[in-house]
Design a protein around this motif. Structure first.
Motif, PDB file in Angstrom:
ATOM      1  N   VAL A  44       0.836  -1.206   0.000  1.00 54.12           N
ATOM      2  CA  VAL A  44       0.000   0.000   0.000  1.00 54.12           C
ATOM      3  C   VAL A  44       0.868   1.251   0.000  1.00 54.12           C
ATOM      4  CG1 VAL A  44      -1.607   1.372   1.398  1.00 54.12           C
ATOM      5  CG2 VAL A  44      -2.031  -1.062   1.043  1.00 54.12           C
ATOM      6  N   LEU A  45       1.912   1.264   0.822  1.00 52.92           N
ATOM      7  CA  LEU A  45       2.782   2.436   0.895  1.00 52.92           C
ATOM      8  C   LEU A  45       3.535   2.661  -0.408  1.00 52.92           C
ATOM      9  CD1 LEU A  45       3.790   4.707   2.719  1.00 52.92           C
ATOM     10  CD2 LEU A  45       5.591   3.184   3.539  1.00 52.92           C
ATOM     11  N   LEU A  63      11.885   6.255   0.507  1.00 51.39           N
ATOM     12  CA  LEU A  63      11.018   5.482   1.402  1.00 51.39           C
ATOM     13  C   LEU A  63      10.346   4.327   0.662  1.00 51.39           C
ATOM     14  CD1 LEU A  63       9.678   5.081   4.142  1.00 51.39           C
ATOM     15  CD2 LEU A  63       7.979   6.806   3.502  1.00 51.39           C
ATOM     16  N   SER A  64       9.975   4.549  -0.596  1.00 52.34           N
ATOM     17  CA  SER A  64       9.355   3.469  -1.374  1.00 52.34           C
ATOM     18  C   SER A  64      10.332   2.314  -1.581  1.00 52.34           C
ATOM     19  CB  SER A  64       8.872   4.001  -2.733  1.00 52.34           C
ATOM     20  OG  SER A  64       9.961   4.374  -3.556  1.00 52.34           O
ATOM     21  N   TYR A 290       6.151   5.089   9.531  1.00 53.08           N
ATOM     22  CA  TYR A 290       6.232   6.203   8.595  1.00 53.08           C
ATOM     23  C   TYR A 290       4.856   6.754   8.211  1.00 53.08           C
ATOM     24  CZ  TYR A 290      11.226   6.195   7.629  1.00 53.08           C
ATOM     25  OH  TYR A 290      12.586   6.334   7.746  1.00 53.08           O
ATOM     26  N   SER A 291       3.849   5.893   8.167  1.00 56.21           N
ATOM     27  CA  SER A 291       2.520   6.360   7.731  1.00 56.21           C
ATOM     28  C   SER A 291       1.737   7.004   8.863  1.00 56.21           C
ATOM     29  CB  SER A 291       1.724   5.191   7.141  1.00 56.21           C
ATOM     30  OG  SER A 291       1.576   4.155   8.099  1.00 56.21           O
ATOM     31  N   GLU A 299      -2.823  12.050   4.472  1.00 54.55           N
ATOM     32  CA  GLU A 299      -3.672  12.819   3.557  1.00 54.55           C
ATOM     33  C   GLU A 299      -3.759  12.153   2.190  1.00 54.55           C
ATOM     34  OE1 GLU A 299      -5.593  15.411   4.102  1.00 54.55           O
ATOM     35  OE2 GLU A 299      -5.051  15.326   6.225  1.00 54.55           O
ATOM     36  N   ALA A 300      -2.641  11.626   1.712  1.00 54.77           N
ATOM     37  CA  ALA A 300      -2.654  10.926   0.425  1.00 54.77           C
ATOM     38  C   ALA A 300      -3.516   9.676   0.492  1.00 54.77           C
ATOM     39  CB  ALA A 300      -1.232  10.569   0.013  1.00 54.77           C
ATOM     40  N   LEU A 301      -3.453   8.964   1.627  1.00 49.45           N
ATOM     41  CA  LEU A 301      -4.268   7.762   1.800  1.00 49.45           C
ATOM     42  C   LEU A 301      -5.751   8.112   1.839  1.00 49.45           C
ATOM     43  CD1 LEU A 301      -4.163   4.696   2.264  1.00 49.45           C
ATOM     44  CD2 LEU A 301      -4.062   5.158   4.710  1.00 49.45           C
TER      45      LEU A 301
END
Length: 322
Positions: A44-45, A63-64, A290-291, A299-301
């Motif tokens: 998901v990330l 991070l990805s 991190y999330s 916010e992106a999620l």
């Protein structure tokens, strides 16, 4: 028949996690649950960073790749361990053992290097923000990732090839849930003191030096944060840095205890616990750290999932009819 015996004799037996543990099935189910959570959260990330334009920045690009490493790292051990437990077969081939050692070392060292480069990214972003886009460009980010993966692969290849060339004199039973260099070397009858010293030296190069650079970077970062006039900027910088420091402590702590603690070879059960924490729990915890502590990711999620959830459209239709 003779050929089959020779084939069997080259295989290893993984004794697994604490064979004498009476409730091992509960532990295996918990590990399987952790694995599913780690795969889901990291995927998901990664997708969120790749798809959301607001997250197209050097920090989230790095991070990805950290999530990609975590996803691969946990997948090198858990599927084989769970399969062995439920099938009752604890055998791993010599090629499979070497492959598992190579990938686990590659991913572990790559994560170590990447965490160091991520701390440098944060140092430039906070201490030299006006030149950040020039110093940490897209090309620089790609070079950072290439250096991490290449450094991990080269170091791992040397250790794997050297460890696998030793003749095995003892019963081919590895007291571990995965093929690990030091556990494998306990089966040889040759003098490995020189190689153990090389492991300590390489651990110093890939663990202590990067950790020293990370601590130096964050010392300068905290000094810069203390001089900030804006409380909002100070809080945002501290939130981002605290997440990274938390991940660093989760990774480097067990690694130091396994490879640099005096007498670590005499405590195989403790080493298994530390390996389980490093290779299984940490890949699950990293994306959560991190999330949950990052407003941009949250916010992106929300924009990707919650705002597009069909329930909102259903409420609108019901409101029109009422």
């Amino acid at each position: 028949m003779e050929r089959n015996n020779k084939t069997i004799s080259t295989d290893f037996i993984l004794l697994g996690l604490w064979p004498e543990f009476s409730h091992l099935v509960i532990l295996i189910y918990l590990i399987l649950l952790v694995y599913c959570m780690a795969v889901m959260s990291n995927v998901v990330l990664i997708l969120l960073i790749w798809l959301d334009l607001q997250l197209h920045s050097p920090m989230y690009f790095l991070l990805s790749h950290l999530s990609l490493i975590d996803l691969a790292l946990i997948s090198t051990s858990v599927p084989k361990m769970v399969t062995n437990f439920f099938s009752g077969e604890r055998i791993i081939s010599q090629v499979g053992c070497g492959t598992q050692i190579f990938f686990s070392l590659t991913l572990g060292i790559a994560e170590c290097l990447l965490l160091t480069l991520m701390s440098y990214d944060r140092y430039i972003a906070i201490c030299n923000p006006l030149r950040y886009s020039i110093i940490i460009s897209d090309v620089t980010c790609k070079k950072m990732v290439i250096v991490s993966w290449t450094g991990g692969a080269i170091t791992s290849l040397v250790h794997t090839a050297y460890a696998m060339h030793f003749p095995i004199c003892h019963p081919r039973e590895i007291l571990h849930f995965l093929c690990e260099v030091m556990a494998l070397l306990k089966l040889t009858c040759e003098d490995i003191s020189a190689y153990v010293k090389s492991v300590v030296v390489s651990s110093f190069l890939v663990v202590l030096i990067p950790l020293s650079l990370i601590l130096a970077s964050y010392t300068l970062i905290f000094l810069a944060v203390l001089r900030m006039n804006s409380s909002e900027g100070r809080n945002k910088a501290l939130a981002t840095c605290s997440s990274h420091l938390c991940v660093v402590s989760l990774y480097f702590g067990p690694a130091i205890l396994v490879y640099m603690r005096p007498g670590s070879s005499k405590t195989p059960k403790l080493n298994q616990c530390l390996f389980m924490f490093n290779a299984i729990l940490t890949p699950m915890l990293n994306p959560l750290i991190y999330s949950l502590r990052n407003k941009d990711v949250i916010e992106a999620l929300k924009s990707r999932v919650i705002n597009r959830f069909p329930l909102r459209k259903m409420k609108r239709h019901l409101h029109c009819y009422t």
